[in-house]
Design an enzyme around this catalytic site. Sequence first.
Site, short mmCIF file in Angstrom:
data_model
loop_
_atom_site.label_atom_id
_atom_site.label_comp_id
_atom_site.label_asym_id
_atom_site.label_seq_id
_atom_site.Cartn_x
_atom_site.Cartn_y
_atom_site.Cartn_z
N CYS A 165 33.76 101.47 63.90
CA CYS A 165 32.91 100.37 64.38
C CYS A 165 32.47 100.68 65.82
CB CYS A 165 33.64 99.04 64.28
SG CYS A 165 34.72 98.68 65.69
N ASP A 167 35.43 72.09 57.11
CA ASP A 167 36.69 71.75 56.46
C ASP A 167 37.09 70.36 56.96
OD1 ASP A 167 38.96 71.85 54.92
OD2 ASP A 167 39.82 73.64 55.87
N ASP A 214 41.95 67.25 50.81
CA ASP A 214 42.96 67.53 49.79
C ASP A 214 44.34 67.54 50.41
OD1 ASP A 214 41.45 69.83 50.92
OD2 ASP A 214 43.05 71.04 50.03
N CYS A 272 38.93 103.93 63.11
CA CYS A 272 37.84 103.06 62.70
C CYS A 272 36.55 103.57 63.34
CB CYS A 272 38.15 101.65 63.18
SG CYS A 272 36.78 100.51 63.04
N1 GUN Z 1 42.43 75.87 54.85
C1 GUN Z 1 43.35 76.74 54.42
N2 GUN Z 1 43.96 76.27 53.29
C2 GUN Z 1 43.38 75.09 53.00
C3 GUN Z 1 43.56 74.14 51.95
O1 GUN Z 1 44.40 74.28 51.06
N3 GUN Z 1 42.76 73.02 51.97
C4 GUN Z 1 41.83 72.83 52.96
N4 GUN Z 1 41.05 71.74 52.91
N5 GUN Z 1 41.64 73.71 53.96
C5 GUN Z 1 42.41 74.83 53.97
ZN ZN Z 2 36.88 99.28 65.02
#
Ligand code: GUN
Ligand code: ZN
Length: 676
Positions: A279, A90, A127, A277
């Site tokens: 797990c 990201d 963005d 759960c």
């Molecule tokens: N991570 C969570 N939401 C967003 C988003 O709207 N844009 C980007 N680039 N990363 C994110």
């Molecule tokens: Zn669990």
Amino acid sequence: MEHFEVKNKDFLARLGRFTTSHGTVDTPLLMPVVHPGKSQIKPKNLRNEFGFQMLITNSYIIKSRNEFRERALREGVHGLLDFDGPIMTDSGTFQMYFHGLPEGEIDPLDIVQFQREIGSDVGTILDVFSEPDAGRAQAEEDVKVSLERAEKSIGEKGSMYLAGTIQGGVYEGLREEAASRMAALDIDIHPIGGVVPLMERYRFAEVIRATLAAKKHLPPNRPVHLFGCGHPMFMAIAALAGCDFFDSASYAKFADAGRILLPTGTAHLENLRELPCDCPICSGMTADDLKQLPEKERVISLMRHNLYVTASEMRRIRQSIVDGKLIELASARARSHPSLQEALQVIINSQAMLEENDPVGKGSSIFYTGPETIVHPAFVRHHLRTIRRYPFWATDTLLLVPHMGDRPFSDTTALIADAVRTTLPEKAILFYVTPFGVVPLELEHVYPAQQTVFPKTIDAYTVKTAKARLLEIVEKMRFRKAYWFLRDVYTSKFLSAVTPVTEIETLDSATAIAEVIPKGEEDREGLRKLRALFAFQWEIDISDDFLESIEVVYSRSTGKIRHLKRDGEILFTVVPTTGMLTPTFEGGLELLSQRVAEDYVVTMEEEASEFVAAGKSALAKFVTRASPALRAGEETVVVDPAGNLVGVGKSVLNGQEMLAFDRGVAVMTRHSKRLD
Ligand code: GUN
Ligand code: ZN
């Protein structure tokens, strides 16, 4: 771009394969968020222990710390994380928003360049994150800047895939515009952005609205990523709306706060007497054991539980798509919270989009789960196709037989059905009135009529919808006299829908039928059923010559039609599970000469036609013409550029997808020219 292929569809969900230079992964897919420095579970173990195939990390964090940056530039992001599978990065958008970093803190082109330099498989544009509460003008500005940056970033991506995030806040029109403009750019994946605060506030319906608005305009061959969705309670619903990628920081964030993720919601460890759960963590200790662990160990145990639960929900989602049953899983999840129910309803209401995408004749059973079942795309399509394609609309006597859909219908109505079967349609027509709509006698074995299970009582919305469908059919039908059978089934109550518009006499005994049905010449057995079937399946008005020329072969055990033969050669076979016809190669030739609707004809490039003729499947990459009205799951004829038949088979994609995809199968060839 040949990076994504779709193997199975269910509602808007896709079971896909996404290929990178670090391997191919199965979608829908969840990428755990990994912090480059303080990841408490080794990236390698995320794959080895939990089965996650792909990870996501943050390039802004890597770039802003010397130690991470130097190492990433030297050894790549794969070296930094010590993970050799696909990695998405990201851009720092979320940090800009969340920490209110100053404008200019991150350079939008530098950060894309950096992601490429460290060898990210999928990099993300910088963005601009629109808050849900942003006004329209602000959201418009954010979309505009995001688009400008996306456009410029393309020059920097090199061989890295680029994720172009769709923003637009809660404004559907703006999301649509952002998506259609982003669609025109050379982008590889589309995240839906700006939705984290909505999900935190359980505004799931708005997330789905934003997703569907974007999906309307995004090319189907690019995966859609729901940015920041890591809670298992929402993933089945989001997948049903067509999300292919998910990422989760939630597993760690929730663990830090002492909370555990469950497919049905969130629980606070403090409040738990039991661990609900199975797990390995929860099976190996009690709630008290877990509470008493030293803090660090406890947090890691909670994290591991959260990862196990999310991973198994993703597996369940993928299997449900294969089974054609994701709606049942999503409906179960929707029962966990009213906000999830509301989100599911948004999907259900998108009937046109669903009908375009859900495959025809999947053959899987449809269980009533509640009011949402009546608008299942299989029922909507069945109704639409009956209205548009059923060939017999004028008759002397119309028989309406209330039914609960028990299989097969005629078992409980044998006498009535037999009487009608031996009479020409202009003399008598029989419609079953079921909880999901009207089923003509001739199509009683066609999917989904025999695969549907409704309870003995149904909710008011289902009653209203089914009645409306009945009314529409009766209004279209021209007849002299109609009879309504009084039977001890729930759908007998639907009579009130028809009485005001037509004259109906009621009959309470099937034996009275003999006096009611006008004597007619006997239709050659099964022929009117075949007329209905060819019309319903391919919009063909089958010729008398064809019907005269064929031999109908019935199954000895079930009495149903099995094959249509000519000169001892099989032309068509009825699939027992769907009641639909599949052609042989000879049958395909017959379809063309009987003028099958253009919608069912797929044209291939010259060279690829030869492959199909030799028995290979028709690949999407080489399709030159496919109708936008063609659905996935149809029996399709494949032709060469001159229109000559090269093969017949089942469509895996719909017509639009066949033209959009460069990877994967468009039509699974069943019979071909040379191998037959
Ligand atoms: N991570 C969570 N939401 C967003 C988003 O709207 N844009 C980007 N680039 N990363 C994110
Ligand atoms: Zn669990």
